[in-house]
Design a protein around this motif. Structure first.
Motif, short mmCIF file in Angstrom:
data_model
loop_
_atom_site.label_atom_id
_atom_site.label_comp_id
_atom_site.label_asym_id
_atom_site.label_seq_id
_atom_site.Cartn_x
_atom_site.Cartn_y
_atom_site.Cartn_z
N TYR A 20 0.84 -1.19 0.00
CA TYR A 20 0.00 0.00 0.00
C TYR A 20 0.88 1.25 0.00
O TYR A 20 1.81 1.36 0.79
CB TYR A 20 -0.87 0.09 1.25
CG TYR A 20 -1.92 -0.97 1.42
CD1 TYR A 20 -2.51 -1.60 0.34
CD2 TYR A 20 -2.35 -1.32 2.70
CE1 TYR A 20 -3.49 -2.56 0.53
CE2 TYR A 20 -3.34 -2.28 2.88
CZ TYR A 20 -3.89 -2.89 1.79
OH TYR A 20 -4.87 -3.83 1.98
N GLY A 21 0.54 2.20 -0.86
CA GLY A 21 1.17 3.50 -0.77
C GLY A 21 0.59 4.22 0.44
O GLY A 21 -0.59 4.07 0.77
N ALA A 22 1.42 4.99 1.14
CA ALA A 22 0.97 5.70 2.33
C ALA A 22 1.73 7.01 2.47
O ALA A 22 2.71 7.24 1.76
CB ALA A 22 1.16 4.84 3.58
N VAL A 23 1.25 7.84 3.38
CA VAL A 23 1.91 9.11 3.69
C VAL A 23 2.06 9.19 5.20
O VAL A 23 1.09 8.99 5.94
CB VAL A 23 1.08 10.31 3.17
CG1 VAL A 23 1.73 11.62 3.57
CG2 VAL A 23 0.91 10.24 1.66
N ALA A 24 3.28 9.49 5.64
CA ALA A 24 3.53 9.67 7.07
C ALA A 24 3.64 11.15 7.36
O ALA A 24 4.42 11.86 6.73
CB ALA A 24 4.82 8.95 7.48
N GLU A 25 2.82 11.64 8.30
CA GLU A 25 2.94 13.02 8.77
C GLU A 25 3.97 12.99 9.88
O GLU A 25 3.78 12.32 10.89
CB GLU A 25 1.60 13.51 9.31
CG GLU A 25 0.52 13.60 8.28
CD GLU A 25 -0.82 13.97 8.88
OE1 GLU A 25 -0.86 14.50 10.02
OE2 GLU A 25 -1.83 13.70 8.23
N ILE A 26 5.07 13.73 9.68
CA ILE A 26 6.19 13.56 10.60
C ILE A 26 6.38 14.69 11.59
O ILE A 26 7.29 14.64 12.39
CB ILE A 26 7.50 13.31 9.81
CG1 ILE A 26 7.77 14.43 8.83
CG2 ILE A 26 7.43 11.97 9.12
CD1 ILE A 26 9.08 14.32 8.11
N ASN A 34 -1.09 7.70 7.14
CA ASN A 34 -2.33 7.74 6.36
C ASN A 34 -2.23 6.76 5.21
O ASN A 34 -1.34 6.88 4.36
CB ASN A 34 -2.57 9.15 5.79
CG ASN A 34 -2.75 10.16 6.89
OD1 ASN A 34 -3.63 10.02 7.72
ND2 ASN A 34 -1.92 11.18 6.90
N ILE A 35 -3.16 5.80 5.17
CA ILE A 35 -3.19 4.81 4.11
C ILE A 35 -4.48 5.04 3.32
O ILE A 35 -5.56 4.63 3.74
CB ILE A 35 -3.14 3.37 4.68
CG1 ILE A 35 -1.92 3.21 5.60
CG2 ILE A 35 -3.10 2.36 3.54
CD1 ILE A 35 -1.88 1.90 6.35
N ALA A 36 -4.35 5.71 2.18
CA ALA A 36 -5.52 6.09 1.40
C ALA A 36 -6.32 4.87 0.94
O ALA A 36 -7.55 4.89 0.94
CB ALA A 36 -5.09 6.93 0.20
N ARG A 37 -5.64 3.82 0.54
CA ARG A 37 -6.33 2.63 0.02
C ARG A 37 -7.26 2.01 1.06
O ARG A 37 -8.30 1.47 0.74
CB ARG A 37 -5.30 1.61 -0.45
CG ARG A 37 -5.91 0.43 -1.13
CD ARG A 37 -4.86 -0.37 -1.82
NE ARG A 37 -5.46 -1.51 -2.48
CZ ARG A 37 -4.77 -2.37 -3.17
NH1 ARG A 37 -3.48 -2.24 -3.30
NH2 ARG A 37 -5.38 -3.39 -3.73
N LYS A 38 -6.86 2.10 2.33
CA LYS A 38 -7.71 1.59 3.40
C LYS A 38 -8.66 2.66 3.93
O LYS A 38 -9.55 2.36 4.72
CB LYS A 38 -6.85 1.06 4.56
CG LYS A 38 -6.10 -0.21 4.22
CD LYS A 38 -5.38 -0.78 5.42
CE LYS A 38 -6.24 -1.38 6.46
NZ LYS A 38 -6.92 -2.61 6.19
N GLY A 39 -8.42 3.92 3.53
CA GLY A 39 -9.25 5.01 4.04
C GLY A 39 -9.08 5.20 5.53
O GLY A 39 -10.03 5.56 6.23
N ARG A 40 -7.86 4.95 6.03
CA ARG A 40 -7.62 5.02 7.47
C ARG A 40 -6.36 5.82 7.77
O ARG A 40 -5.46 5.92 6.96
CB ARG A 40 -7.43 3.61 8.06
CG ARG A 40 -8.56 2.65 7.85
CD ARG A 40 -9.45 2.34 9.01
NE ARG A 40 -9.02 2.56 10.34
CZ ARG A 40 -8.74 1.61 11.22
NH1 ARG A 40 -8.78 0.35 10.88
NH2 ARG A 40 -8.42 1.91 12.45
N SER A 41 -6.33 6.33 8.97
CA SER A 41 -5.18 7.05 9.48
C SER A 41 -4.87 6.49 10.86
O SER A 41 -5.78 6.24 11.64
CB SER A 41 -5.52 8.53 9.56
OG SER A 41 -4.42 9.26 10.01
#
Length: 117
Positions: free
Chosen positions: A14-20, A56-63
């Motif tokens: 899964y592609g994801a974004v980490a807010e650091i 944040n994992i957009a594919r799962k719609g979860r953070s």
């Protein structure tokens, strides 16, 4: 190495974004495996990661609010903070979280388009 996980993890890509940090800095990453309690995540450069981050994992719609457990080269192990039943999540909270994710996605797309122009 002994596997100390309490729940088995599913292998994923899964592609994801980490807010650091609180100022909105983000790093793109790839989730390699995940469970209810945590994940193995790969970054381009793991040297600048804080001990806590929002994943944040957009594919799962979860953070997930996550704590760094281990590092190995560019991969890290994250433990998710468990939400208890006495921690209410309102519909407004969920909509704000989703809009923030969408905003970051749009900002990245704008940067891509401007870079190509």
């Amino acid at each position: 190495m002994q596997d100390r996980r309490q729940t088995p993890r599913d292998k994923v890509f899964y592609g994801a974004v980490a807010e650091i940090n609180e100022r909105g800095s983000t790093m793109d990453c790839v989730v390699r495996n995940i469970s209810e309690g945590g994940a193995c995540v790969e970054f381009g450069n793991a040297a600048r990661l804080p001990e806590e981050m929002n994943l944040n994992i957009a594919r799962k719609g979860r953070s997930f609010l996550a704590r760094l457990i281990w590092r190995q080269a560019n991969r890290v192990g994250l433990a998710f903070r468990i939400m208890t039943s006495d921690t209410p999540v309102s519909d407004l909270d969920e909509r704000v979280r989703r809009s923030e994710i969408k905003k970051r996605q749009l900002q990245r797309r704008i940067k891509e388009l401007l870079g190509q122009g």
